[in-house]
Design a protein around this motif. Structure first.
Motif, PDB file in Angstrom:
ATOM      1  N   THR A 159       1.866  12.967  -0.339  1.00  0.00           N
ATOM      2  CA  THR A 159       1.490  12.247  -1.378  1.00  0.00           C
ATOM      3  C   THR A 159       2.812  11.949  -2.137  1.00  0.00           C
ATOM      4  O   THR A 159       2.846  10.847  -2.646  1.00  0.00           O
ATOM      5  CB  THR A 159       0.565  12.981  -2.417  1.00  0.00           C
ATOM      6  N   GLY A 160       3.746  12.548  -2.294  1.00  0.00           N
ATOM      7  CA  GLY A 160       4.887  12.397  -3.090  1.00  0.00           C
ATOM      8  C   GLY A 160       5.750  11.356  -2.497  1.00  0.00           C
ATOM      9  O   GLY A 160       6.163  10.325  -2.868  1.00  0.00           O
ATOM     10  N   GLN A 185       3.246  16.832  -7.006  1.00  0.00           N
ATOM     11  CA  GLN A 185       2.617  16.106  -5.896  1.00  0.00           C
ATOM     12  C   GLN A 185       3.633  15.116  -5.834  1.00  0.00           C
ATOM     13  O   GLN A 185       4.185  15.095  -4.567  1.00  0.00           O
ATOM     14  CB  GLN A 185       1.292  15.253  -6.243  1.00  0.00           C
ATOM     15  N   ALA A 186       4.140  14.750  -6.851  1.00  0.00           N
ATOM     16  CA  ALA A 186       5.227  13.337  -6.883  1.00  0.00           C
ATOM     17  C   ALA A 186       6.426  13.837  -6.532  1.00  0.00           C
ATOM     18  O   ALA A 186       7.161  13.157  -5.823  1.00  0.00           O
ATOM     19  CB  ALA A 186       5.212  12.755  -8.142  1.00  0.00           C
ATOM     20  N   TYR A 192       3.434  -2.217  -4.525  1.00  0.00           N
ATOM     21  CA  TYR A 192       4.736  -2.034  -4.500  1.00  0.00           C
ATOM     22  C   TYR A 192       5.401  -3.600  -3.923  1.00  0.00           C
ATOM     23  O   TYR A 192       6.319  -3.738  -4.228  1.00  0.00           O
ATOM     24  CB  TYR A 192       4.791  -1.312  -3.052  1.00  0.00           C
ATOM     25  N   TRP A 221       1.513   0.191   6.860  1.00  0.00           N
ATOM     26  CA  TRP A 221       1.654   1.032   5.690  1.00  0.00           C
ATOM     27  C   TRP A 221       0.610   2.106   5.618  1.00  0.00           C
ATOM     28  O   TRP A 221       1.146   3.185   5.376  1.00  0.00           O
ATOM     29  CB  TRP A 221       2.036   0.072   4.530  1.00  0.00           C
ATOM     30  N   MET A 222      -0.711   1.654   5.789  1.00  0.00           N
ATOM     31  CA  MET A 222      -1.691   2.444   5.480  1.00  0.00           C
ATOM     32  C   MET A 222      -1.801   3.719   6.444  1.00  0.00           C
ATOM     33  O   MET A 222      -1.845   4.806   6.064  1.00  0.00           O
ATOM     34  CB  MET A 222      -2.875   1.831   5.465  1.00  0.00           C
ATOM     35  N   TRP A 259       8.954   3.068   4.732  1.00  0.00           N
ATOM     36  CA  TRP A 259       8.165   2.865   5.612  1.00  0.00           C
ATOM     37  C   TRP A 259       7.770   3.981   6.611  1.00  0.00           C
ATOM     38  O   TRP A 259       6.627   4.352   6.473  1.00  0.00           O
ATOM     39  CB  TRP A 259       8.308   1.692   6.669  1.00  0.00           C
ATOM     40  N   LEU A 271      -5.450   7.851   1.819  1.00  0.00           N
ATOM     41  CA  LEU A 271      -4.963   7.083   2.949  1.00  0.00           C
ATOM     42  C   LEU A 271      -5.685   7.815   4.296  1.00  0.00           C
ATOM     43  O   LEU A 271      -6.085   6.892   5.001  1.00  0.00           O
ATOM     44  CB  LEU A 271      -3.674   6.992   2.911  1.00  0.00           C
ATOM     45  N   GLY A 289      -6.203  11.377 -11.826  1.00  0.00           N
ATOM     46  CA  GLY A 289      -5.280  11.309 -10.864  1.00  0.00           C
ATOM     47  C   GLY A 289      -5.962  10.957  -9.450  1.00  0.00           C
ATOM     48  O   GLY A 289      -7.096  11.324  -9.281  1.00  0.00           O
ATOM     49  N   THR A 290      -5.084  10.209  -8.610  1.00  0.00           N
ATOM     50  CA  THR A 290      -5.930  10.173  -7.502  1.00  0.00           C
ATOM     51  C   THR A 290      -4.737  10.682  -6.287  1.00  0.00           C
ATOM     52  O   THR A 290      -3.829  10.806  -6.216  1.00  0.00           O
ATOM     53  CB  THR A 290      -5.645   8.548  -6.967  1.00  0.00           C
ATOM     54  N   ASN A 291      -5.547  11.397  -5.487  1.00  0.00           N
ATOM     55  CA  ASN A 291      -4.894  12.113  -4.105  1.00  0.00           C
ATOM     56  C   ASN A 291      -4.713  11.102  -3.089  1.00  0.00           C
ATOM     57  O   ASN A 291      -5.516  11.062  -2.198  1.00  0.00           O
ATOM     58  CB  ASN A 291      -5.739  13.305  -3.893  1.00  0.00           C
ATOM     59  N   TYR A 292      -3.477  10.350  -3.112  1.00  0.00           N
ATOM     60  CA  TYR A 292      -3.221   9.415  -2.148  1.00  0.00           C
ATOM     61  C   TYR A 292      -3.299   9.722  -0.679  1.00  0.00           C
ATOM     62  O   TYR A 292      -3.523   8.953   0.067  1.00  0.00           O
ATOM     63  CB  TYR A 292      -1.966   8.427  -2.618  1.00  0.00           C
ATOM     64  N   ASN A 309       9.966   2.875  -1.846  1.00  0.00           N
ATOM     65  CA  ASN A 309       9.158   3.337  -0.930  1.00  0.00           C
ATOM     66  C   ASN A 309       9.741   2.935   0.400  1.00  0.00           C
ATOM     67  O   ASN A 309      10.360   2.057   0.729  1.00  0.00           O
ATOM     68  CB  ASN A 309       7.783   2.604  -1.082  1.00  0.00           C
ATOM     69  N   LEU A 357      -3.832   4.757 -12.120  1.00  0.00           N
ATOM     70  CA  LEU A 357      -3.346   5.999 -11.996  1.00  0.00           C
ATOM     71  C   LEU A 357      -2.401   6.125 -10.829  1.00  0.00           C
ATOM     72  O   LEU A 357      -2.538   5.527  -9.946  1.00  0.00           O
ATOM     73  CB  LEU A 357      -4.711   6.837 -11.555  1.00  0.00           C
ATOM     74  N   PRO A 416       5.987   8.623 -10.260  1.00  0.00           N
ATOM     75  CA  PRO A 416       7.084   8.282  -9.550  1.00  0.00           C
ATOM     76  C   PRO A 416       8.361   7.848 -10.389  1.00  0.00           C
ATOM     77  O   PRO A 416       9.596   8.098 -10.224  1.00  0.00           O
ATOM     78  CB  PRO A 416       6.749   7.109  -8.308  1.00  0.00           C
ATOM     79  N   ILE A 459       4.427   8.920  -0.382  1.00  0.00           N
ATOM     80  CA  ILE A 459       3.441   7.671  -0.518  1.00  0.00           C
ATOM     81  C   ILE A 459       3.808   6.950  -1.835  1.00  0.00           C
ATOM     82  O   ILE A 459       3.769   5.763  -1.926  1.00  0.00           O
ATOM     83  CB  ILE A 459       2.124   8.278  -0.621  1.00  0.00           C
ATOM     84  N   LEU A 460       4.109   7.499  -2.889  1.00  0.00           N
ATOM     85  CA  LEU A 460       4.233   7.077  -4.065  1.00  0.00           C
ATOM     86  C   LEU A 460       5.453   6.897  -4.431  1.00  0.00           C
ATOM     87  O   LEU A 460       5.972   6.269  -5.485  1.00  0.00           O
ATOM     88  CB  LEU A 460       3.481   8.169  -5.224  1.00  0.00           C
ATOM     89  N   ALA A 461       6.432   7.466  -3.476  1.00  0.00           N
ATOM     90  CA  ALA A 461       7.791   7.405  -4.098  1.00  0.00           C
ATOM     91  C   ALA A 461       8.377   5.915  -4.246  1.00  0.00           C
ATOM     92  O   ALA A 461       7.903   4.935  -3.709  1.00  0.00           O
ATOM     93  CB  ALA A 461       8.675   8.077  -3.073  1.00  0.00           C
ATOM     94  N   ASN A 462       9.336   5.785  -5.072  1.00  0.00           N
ATOM     95  CA  ASN A 462       9.823   4.415  -5.539  1.00  0.00           C
ATOM     96  C   ASN A 462      11.177   4.490  -5.696  1.00  0.00           C
ATOM     97  O   ASN A 462      11.893   5.240  -6.566  1.00  0.00           O
ATOM     98  CB  ASN A 462       9.153   4.193  -6.980  1.00  0.00           C
ATOM     99  N   LEU A 493       0.090  16.788 -10.869  1.00  0.00           N
ATOM    100  CA  LEU A 493       0.354  15.497 -10.255  1.00  0.00           C
ATOM    101  C   LEU A 493       1.981  15.447 -10.135  1.00  0.00           C
ATOM    102  O   LEU A 493       2.352  14.762  -9.222  1.00  0.00           O
ATOM    103  CB  LEU A 493       0.173  14.300 -11.361  1.00  0.00           C
TER     104      LEU A 493
END
Lengths: 282, 427, 324
Positions: free
Chosen positions: A45-46, B285-286, C162, A36-37, A55, A251, A244-247, A53, B258, B263, A48-51, B282
């Motif tokens: 980024t959007g 981004q999301a 997750y 996943w990483m 693969w 990654l 905020g974190t820039n995922y 998620n 954070l 999302p 990565i955080l989508a919910n 943010l």
């Protein structure tokens, strides 16, 4: 690469197939977060955080990597990390095995005291000694320098403990034979002990490299200017903000950080086997 | 080594103390700190070493290039420092005397650094205190002296799903009661939760204290000597916080890390939440640039007393051990100039702490920024006491108990008050 | 048969008996004394590089921090260390009257008592499987199973969060076998098990490698002999492999104890010590106190941890020694 002779008792095919199936299953489970990483590092980024998620990336991109590598001084941070980790590995391998040898194979005055101290130091959490250590290093004029980054970790009690345990298992008869042949302690150490300690040295090398490669707090505080930063510090700077974190960057950075570790392990695992083969023959 | 404040002194000091076991702590009362020599108007010279955190650290060199042009003899070296554990970096630097000349400091952390004794009080007459937003200025005044100059500010406003609100036919709420109906209406349009609030994660207090302020509570006495959480107003605010969960508007399991809330907001699971100026970036981004069309911003709904929000941001301080004190203060003065502040906004998007900088075109023209500008008129900082980090963590943990229904606002508040009294205000 | 294992507990404790070789050496007491003096010199020379750095950067800061734990030192005293007051055991007493700290001690023990055996079982199982004569893909398996060890926890925390969601991967898998899984990270009863699973995943790699090294050093003839005697696989594993692995197991247990008692990163990135302090560990507690600048209390918390680790390690040594 030498591999131990196949075992007769395990030659029947059906259990072996079962073992393969179970091992593969376990591997898939183990590698899932890792995969996943890797996949995340090529997602925006959007995603990565989508919910919920996914693969696989919908819009694969290398921009996380190009953004990261375009950061000023990124090459320097990588170099700093390698330099610090390698220097600590060399220091630990040499100095800790020397001390480990003395503690395991030489009977001398003060041995028990020294080993007790090592055992005690083994268990003190780093955070407790953090402030006094910093003040010490800073008073020695080592702040903002490579030696300030390296020297506090150039030996570790863990290294001495490990080396002593491993070397203690090398048969005394080998040492006696060498002594009768007129070899001095230095010669015995370099010609006999070190070559026989392959697996121990490989273990220690991996543990030391891992610890230093991921060390964050020490390089953070000891560096006064950013040209002394190591990769984890730089990564925290670029990817982890106050709010905020820039995922994506995080990654991608983690992948860059992990790859050398995997390579080191690939390289060193051969020494486990070689080392074992050589002691096993005796 | 020139400085001997280090371990040798530390350890021998402790040894001496141990030997004289029982001799107590010398009384080092605060409040008698005198600001150092005034700073003249001549141009700055020499190297000025500056720490700045995160994005600000990466972008600051672009801004100070102009300062270097105006002060040809000065050379500003900016070191970008990660936000993560930056407090430990500053603390250890102060402890060993190996500090840069100036540093950026998060506004709610300033007081705890002042306790460390490493910061130089702001020289008299360096800047006009009244030019800053009141909440920003008051967070720099600790133990009777001023230790930093505000640089940029942030405050929290209500972010809501404008599309859901429109579908439900509700307008942005202005009071607590209106807010409850508003949040329920968003839930009627498919949002699982009408609102989301932190429930015990670090800095939950930034979301809890405003309710107490909105009810009219003052959390310390005027002299910042004693905590006063044990008031009916504070209780009313805490009950308001509790009602968000008991009424089913907000989840008892709020975001812990954070990046968790965005999302949920983009997917529509959460209808509204309270956040600061960085949130727009943010959300892009999301959810992508298009998503912003669905986002509405509004000032915080008012309680019985006011619609007070939390004010944060960053200040600049100069270290006592600065090698170039004069140059450092001149740089800080320049950074707080209205013109510089506008340029910095254009470079970084950080909101100016100087009120007059808001009159410039760049800021005045943006409707979203106007919401922040309005809210800044009514925003409070955390009590500027040196022990706040600790008291804030106590509020976090008691708020968690209230949110999760294992404690009542009365009991939690009593626990906060007695815990805070024990911790003290550092006086 | 010699060198059957790589890791020896033979003198694990500090009270090793004098070696026979020494007694048998020279007959003249003077020569023996001189020989010992020479050996002592050589040994200390061997130790000197280690000792130099150890004293400078290890022992000295540890002593300073130990002293700090008996004072009321805070971050404000760092520039004026002569100001601190000696408070005796007050920090330690204060800790044990602090509910959160007591909770953190219990949490840490919970984590250690469940986590260490679980990690060892997983590591040993995989090591045995890898050592069971398979040849193909062996390197792939080894590297694959080692991968979690080198993964950055901040990056990997996202995916674990997750997986632990109420409608996440874990509960989807549990639903397949008809179990309605908990809301892992938000449930005070399940947050710790969730972190334990994550810790096992992150940490079994190195024990696996060490076990593998230990297993490969066991001569195959032993198993063959047992097989000829009619012993089953399980029997042979229990009566030959496990006893011969005891020294390896000891080192693994000590390494894991040290690592697990300092349990900090998982709660730091996953739960912030919550929900309701259910994952606050001693390490996390100490980190928070350092954050508040309360160096005296924080150091005291660290030395409570040291005491616990020392006690546990001592017990482990005793346990393994008495059985061998």
């Amino acid at each position: 690469m030498t591999i131990a002779a196949p075992r007769r008792t395990l030659r029947r095919p059906s259990p072996r197939a079962l073992i393969y199936i179970l091992l593969s299953l376990g591997l898939v489970i183990t590698l899932a977060p890792f995969a996943w990483m890797l996949l995340g590092s090529i997602k925006p980024t959007g995603e990565i955080l989508a919910n919920p998620n996914q693969w696989l990336p919908e819009n694969p991109t290398l921009s996380n990597f190009t953004d990261l590598l375009a950061k000023q001084n990124f090459g320097l941070y990588f170099f700093n990390s390698v330099l610090v980790a390698v220097a600590c590995v060399i220091g630990n391998l040499l100095f800790c095995s020397m001390a480990g040898y003395a503690l395991a194979k030489i009977d001398f005055a003060g041995k028990k005291l020294l080993f007790s101290l090592v055992l005690l130091m083994l268990v003190v959490p780093g955070i407790a000694t953090f402030v006094p250590l910093f003040v010490q290093v800073s008073n020695l004029g080592m702040a903002n320098s490579y030696i300030g980054l390296i020297l506090p970790y150039v030996v570790t009690p863990l290294g001495v403990f490990l080396m002593r345990q491993f070397i203690g298992e090398i048969p005394d008869s080998l040492l006696e034979a060498a002594r009768i042949d007129g070899a001095g302690e230095v010669r015995i150490f370099f010609r006999l002990i070190l070559p026989l300690s392959g697996p121990a040295l490989a273990t220690l090398a991996i543990l030391t490299f891992l610890a230093q490669w991921n060390n964050f707090l020490w390089p953070l505080v000891i560096a006064q200017t950013d040209d002394m930063y190591t990769l984890p510090v730089a990564l925290a700077l670029f990817a982890v903000g106050a709010n905020g974190t820039n995922y994506g960057l995080l990654l991608a950075g983690s992948v860059v950080v992990v790859l050398p570790m995997i390579l080191i392990f690939l390289f060193l695992q051969r020494y486990f086997i070689q080392g074992i083969a050589s002691t096993g023959i005796k | 080594m020139a400085r001997k404040t280090g371990l040798a002194a530390l350890a021998s000091g402790i040894l001496v103390v141990l030997a004289l076991a029982g001799c107590g702590r010398a009384d080092t009362a605060g409040g008698d700190v005198k600001a150092g020599a005034a700073i003249d108007d001549s141009s700055a010279s020499g190297t000025i070493n500056v720490w700045a955190m995160g994005t600000e650290g990466e972008l600051l060199p672009d801004l100070v290039a102009e300062f270097e042009e105006q002060n040809p003899d000065a050379d500003v070296t900016v070191t970008a420092v990660p936000w993560q554990d930056y407090a430990k970096k500053i603390e250890t630097a102060v402890a060993s005397g190996s500090t840069p000349d100036a540093t950026m400091i998060g506004s709610s952390d300033l007081a705890s650094f002042v306790a460390g004794g490493g910061l130089d009080p702001v020289p008299d007459g360096l800047v006009d205190d009244a030019s800053f937003f009141a909440g920003a200025q008051s967070s720099t005044e600790i133990d009777g002296a001023t230790y930093a100059v505000p640089w940029y500010v942030e405050t929290r406003v209500l972010f809501y799903r404008a599309d859901l609100a429109k579908a439900a036919g509700v307008a942005a709420p202005r009071t607590w009661d209106e807010f409850d109906e508003f949040a329920k209406a968003l839930q009627g349009e498919g949002a699982e939760w009408g609102f989301s609030s932190a429930t015990g994660a670090p800095y939950t207090w930034q979301g809890v204290l405003p309710y107490m302020w909105q009810a009219g509570a003052q959390l310390t006495d005027d002299g910042l000597k004693d905590f006063t959480f044990d008031t009916p107003e504070a209780l009313e605010g805490f009950e308001r916080y509790q009602s968000l969960f008991t009424s089913g508007i907000a989840s008892q399991n709020g975001p812990v890390n954070l990046g968790e809330i965005e999302p949920q907001f983009v997917s529509g699971a959460v209808g509204s939440f309270i956040s600061g100026p960085w949130e727009t970036g943010l959300l892009v981004q999301a959810g992508g640039e298009d998503f912003l069309a669905n986002v509405g911003l509004a000032p915080i709904p008012a309680g019985p007393d006011a619609n007070t929000s939390y004010i944060g941001g960053s200040h600049f301080s100069v270290f006592k051990d600065a090698k170039n004190r004069d140059g450092a203060w001149k740089l800080v003065r320049w950074l707080s100039d209205a013109g510089t502040q506008e340029k910095w906004f254009e470079i970084s998007g950080d909101l100016p702490a100087v009120q007059s900088a808001w009159e410039g075109d760049a800021l005045a023209s943006d409707p979203n920024l106007a919401v922040f500008g309005e809210q800044l008129q009514n925003a409070q900082n955390a009590p500027a006491v040196t022990t706040w980090t600790q008291v804030g963590a106590l509020v976090d943990s008691e708020a968690e108990k209230v949110a999760k229904g294992v404690s009542t606002p009365e009991d939690a508040l009593a626990a906060i008050q007695s815990g805070a009294e024990k911790i003290g205000t550092g006086e | 048969m010699s060198a059957t294992t790589l890791i020896a507990p033979s003198e694990a404790a500090t009270t090793s008996p004098p070696r026979k070789r020494d007694r048998a050496q020279s007959r003249s007491p003077r020569r023996r004394g001189r020989a010992r003096a020479r050996r002592t010199l050589v040994a200390w020379l061997f130790c000197s590089p280690f000792l130099f750095f150890f004293l400078l950067f290890g022992l000295w800061p540890v002593l300073a921090s130990l002293l700090m734990s008996f004072t009321d030192i805070t971050s404000r005293d760092l520039r004026t260390p002569f100001n601190v007051g000696f408070v005796g055991l007050q920090n330690y007493l204060a800790l044990f009257s602090d509910d959160t700290f007591v909770r953190s001690v219990l949490n840490t023990l919970y984590f250690v008592v469940v986590g260490i055996p679980l990690t060892m079982v997983v590591a040993l199982t995989i090591a045995v499987a890898l050592n069971s004569g398979i040849t193909r893909l062996k390197a792939v398996f080894r590297v694959g199973y080692f991968a979690p060890v080198v993964t950055s926890i901040i990056a990997i925390a996202v995916v674990w969060r997750y997986m632990y969601q109420d409608d996440g991967l874990f509960n989807a898998a549990l639903a397949v076998i008809g179990i309605d899984g908990p809301d892992w990270l938000n449930d005070p009863a399940w947050a710790m098990p969730a972190l334990i699973i994550m810790a096992v995943w992150r940490n079994f790699g190195i024990p696996m490698v060490i076990f593998l090294a230990g297993l490969q050093a066991i001569p195959t003839e032993l198993h063959e002999a047992a097989s000829v005697d009619g012993a089953g696989k399980w029997r042979s594993f229990r009566s030959i492999t496990l006893p011969l692995l005891r020294p390896t197991t000891l080192v693994v247990a000590v390494l894991l104890s040290i690592a697990y008692l300092q349990f900090f990163e998982e709660p730091f990135v996953m739960t912030g010590g919550g929900p309701l302090d259910s994952t606050t560990s001693i390490g996390y507690f100490a980190y928070e106190q350092f954050g508040f600048g309360l160096y005296g209390i924080a150091s005291a918390a660290s030395y409570v941890l040291v005491l616990v680790i020392a006690l546990l390690s001592f017990l482990q040594f005793r346990l393994f020694r008495s059985r061998s």
